[in-house]
Design a protein around this motif. Structure first.
Motif, PDB file in Angstrom:
ATOM      1  N   LEU A   7       0.811  -1.228   0.000  1.00 39.46           N
ATOM      2  CA  LEU A   7       0.000   0.000   0.000  1.00 39.46           C
ATOM      3  C   LEU A   7       0.842   1.275   0.000  1.00 39.46           C
ATOM      4  CD1 LEU A   7      -2.757  -1.096   2.518  1.00 39.46           C
ATOM      5  CD2 LEU A   7      -2.907  -1.076   0.033  1.00 39.46           C
ATOM      6  N   TYR A   8       1.996   1.241  -0.665  1.00 35.46           N
ATOM      7  CA  TYR A   8       2.843   2.428  -0.674  1.00 35.46           C
ATOM      8  C   TYR A   8       2.150   3.608  -1.337  1.00 35.46           C
ATOM      9  CZ  TYR A   8       4.155   1.578  -5.551  1.00 35.46           C
ATOM     10  OH  TYR A   8       4.125   1.393  -6.909  1.00 35.46           O
ATOM     11  N   GLU A   9       1.283   3.355  -2.318  1.00 32.39           N
ATOM     12  CA  GLU A   9       0.570   4.436  -2.998  1.00 32.39           C
ATOM     13  C   GLU A   9      -0.350   5.177  -2.016  1.00 32.39           C
ATOM     14  OE1 GLU A   9       0.759   0.877  -5.943  1.00 32.39           O
ATOM     15  OE2 GLU A   9       0.114   1.162  -3.880  1.00 32.39           O
ATOM     16  N   LEU A  10      -1.073   4.403  -1.223  1.00 37.88           N
ATOM     17  CA  LEU A  10      -1.993   4.990  -0.245  1.00 37.88           C
ATOM     18  C   LEU A  10      -1.222   5.746   0.835  1.00 37.88           C
ATOM     19  CD1 LEU A  10      -4.855   5.318   0.931  1.00 37.88           C
ATOM     20  CD2 LEU A  10      -4.518   3.117   2.092  1.00 37.88           C
ATOM     21  N   ARG A  11      -0.164   5.141   1.349  1.00 36.49           N
ATOM     22  CA  ARG A  11       0.621   5.793   2.402  1.00 36.49           C
ATOM     23  C   ARG A  11       1.217   7.113   1.916  1.00 36.49           C
ATOM     24  NH1 ARG A  11       4.895   1.870   4.195  1.00 36.49           N
ATOM     25  NH2 ARG A  11       4.318   0.647   2.414  1.00 36.49           N
ATOM     26  N   CYS A  12       1.781   7.094   0.722  1.00 35.75           N
ATOM     27  CA  CYS A  12       2.393   8.305   0.170  1.00 35.75           C
ATOM     28  C   CYS A  12       1.348   9.401  -0.034  1.00 35.75           C
ATOM     29  CB  CYS A  12       3.086   7.967  -1.147  1.00 35.75           C
ATOM     30  SG  CYS A  12       3.922   9.359  -1.901  1.00 35.75           S
ATOM     31  N   SER A  13       0.202   9.058  -0.573  1.00 40.68           N
ATOM     32  CA  SER A  13      -0.860  10.036  -0.829  1.00 40.68           C
ATOM     33  C   SER A  13      -1.364  10.650   0.464  1.00 40.68           C
ATOM     34  CB  SER A  13      -2.018   9.370  -1.580  1.00 40.68           C
ATOM     35  OG  SER A  13      -1.579   8.861  -2.808  1.00 40.68           O
ATOM     36  N   LEU A  14      -1.578   9.821   1.479  1.00 44.03           N
ATOM     37  CA  LEU A  14      -2.045  10.337   2.768  1.00 44.03           C
ATOM     38  C   LEU A  14      -0.994  11.247   3.407  1.00 44.03           C
ATOM     39  CD1 LEU A  14      -3.758   7.136   4.229  1.00 44.03           C
ATOM     40  CD2 LEU A  14      -4.894   9.289   3.637  1.00 44.03           C
ATOM     41  N   GLN A  15       0.276  10.869   3.322  1.00 40.99           N
ATOM     42  CA  GLN A  15       1.332  11.680   3.920  1.00 40.99           C
ATOM     43  C   GLN A  15       1.464  13.034   3.224  1.00 40.99           C
ATOM     44  OE1 GLN A  15       4.856   9.263   3.842  1.00 40.99           O
ATOM     45  NE2 GLN A  15       4.111   7.894   5.437  1.00 40.99           N
ATOM     46  N   LEU A  16       1.429  13.030   1.902  1.00 37.15           N
ATOM     47  CA  LEU A  16       1.539  14.300   1.167  1.00 37.15           C
ATOM     48  C   LEU A  16       0.363  15.218   1.466  1.00 37.15           C
ATOM     49  CD1 LEU A  16       2.814  13.048  -2.300  1.00 37.15           C
ATOM     50  CD2 LEU A  16       4.066  14.460  -0.663  1.00 37.15           C
ATOM     51  N   ALA A  17      -0.848  14.679   1.454  1.00 35.13           N
ATOM     52  CA  ALA A  17      -2.043  15.496   1.699  1.00 35.13           C
ATOM     53  C   ALA A  17      -2.074  16.014   3.132  1.00 35.13           C
ATOM     54  CB  ALA A  17      -3.297  14.681   1.402  1.00 35.13           C
ATOM     55  N   GLU A  18      -1.741  15.169   4.090  1.00 36.50           N
ATOM     56  CA  GLU A  18      -1.785  15.591   5.487  1.00 36.50           C
ATOM     57  C   GLU A  18      -0.694  16.618   5.799  1.00 36.50           C
ATOM     58  OE1 GLU A  18      -2.631  13.545   9.808  1.00 36.50           O
ATOM     59  OE2 GLU A  18      -1.586  12.359   8.296  1.00 36.50           O
ATOM     60  N   THR A  19       0.466  16.448   5.196  1.00 35.97           N
ATOM     61  CA  THR A  19       1.540  17.421   5.391  1.00 35.97           C
ATOM     62  C   THR A  19       1.128  18.776   4.837  1.00 35.97           C
ATOM     63  OG1 THR A  19       3.216  15.690   5.308  1.00 35.97           O
ATOM     64  CG2 THR A  19       3.956  17.940   4.882  1.00 35.97           C
ATOM     65  N   GLU A  20       0.527  18.768   3.672  1.00 36.34           N
ATOM     66  CA  GLU A  20       0.114  20.018   3.029  1.00 36.34           C
ATOM     67  C   GLU A  20      -1.044  20.675   3.778  1.00 36.34           C
ATOM     68  OE1 GLU A  20      -2.362  22.411   0.419  1.00 36.34           O
ATOM     69  OE2 GLU A  20      -2.831  20.294   0.616  1.00 36.34           O
ATOM     70  N   ARG A  21      -2.000  19.903   4.239  1.00 37.67           N
ATOM     71  CA  ARG A  21      -3.208  20.457   4.885  1.00 37.67           C
ATOM     72  C   ARG A  21      -3.039  20.727   6.372  1.00 37.67           C
ATOM     73  NH1 ARG A  21      -7.492  21.642   1.244  1.00 37.67           N
ATOM     74  NH2 ARG A  21      -6.718  20.703  -0.649  1.00 37.67           N
ATOM     75  N   GLU A  22      -2.241  19.904   7.045  1.00 41.96           N
ATOM     76  CA  GLU A  22      -2.195  19.992   8.501  1.00 41.96           C
ATOM     77  C   GLU A  22      -0.794  20.271   9.051  1.00 41.96           C
ATOM     78  OE1 GLU A  22      -4.406  16.780  10.354  1.00 41.96           O
ATOM     79  OE2 GLU A  22      -5.650  16.606   8.558  1.00 41.96           O
TER      80      GLU A  22
END
Length: 158
Positions: A7-22
């Protein structure tokens, strides 16, 4: 068992979005094991002859939310004790957009990669024959070539 790149795709997407938003991120996908850690673990458990194989399976989903629903149905939610319980709606929507933008297939689906490890280990039993000690051979492999030559010469002379 699932491997470290699952699930590297999911982990990477969540990390990028959360870093940018939060302004930072927390793990939202359970940690997985690295292949070399499995070998060490089996060795420490007393297994002498080890084999660890790996497979990679890619499953396509219509989107990130369908993948997450599938994971929840499999009971594969994050099992970490001190995990962040809430992920904001706008962060989830941003993660879905990042996932689609970075990993989208030609048909519009998104891939989810599962790395699977297969482990085999043996322990010798007293009733089994043991391999000879290293260096205890009385004939070298180089001598085997000489035996073959002697046998072929012997056949020619007969």
């Amino acid at each position: 068992m699932f491997g470290g790149d699952t699930l590297y795709e999911l982990r990477c997407s969540l990390q990028l979005a959360e870093t940018e938003r939060e302004g930072g991120f927390a793990p939202h996908v359970s940690p997985f094991t690295a292949v070399n850690d499995l070998g060490h673990l089996l060795g420490r458990a007393g297994f002498n002859t080890l084999t660890v194989d790996t497979d990679e399976i890619q499953v396509n989903y219509p989107g990130m939310f369908e993948l997450m629903e599938d994971l929840q149905g499999m009971g594969e939610s994050n099992c970490s004790w001190n995990r962040k319980a809430l992920l904001h709606r706008d962060t989830m929507l941003a993660a879905s957009a990042v996932y689609r933008e970075m990993y989208r297939n030609d048909d519009g689906s998104v891939p989810a990669t599962y790395q699977i490890y297969y482990m085999i280990g043996w322990k010798y039993h007293d009733s089994q024959a043991r391999p000879a000690e290293r260096g205890s051979a009385t004939v070298s492999f180089g001598d085997l070539g000489k035996i073959s030559n002697l046998m072929s010469q012997e056949k020619k002379s007969q």
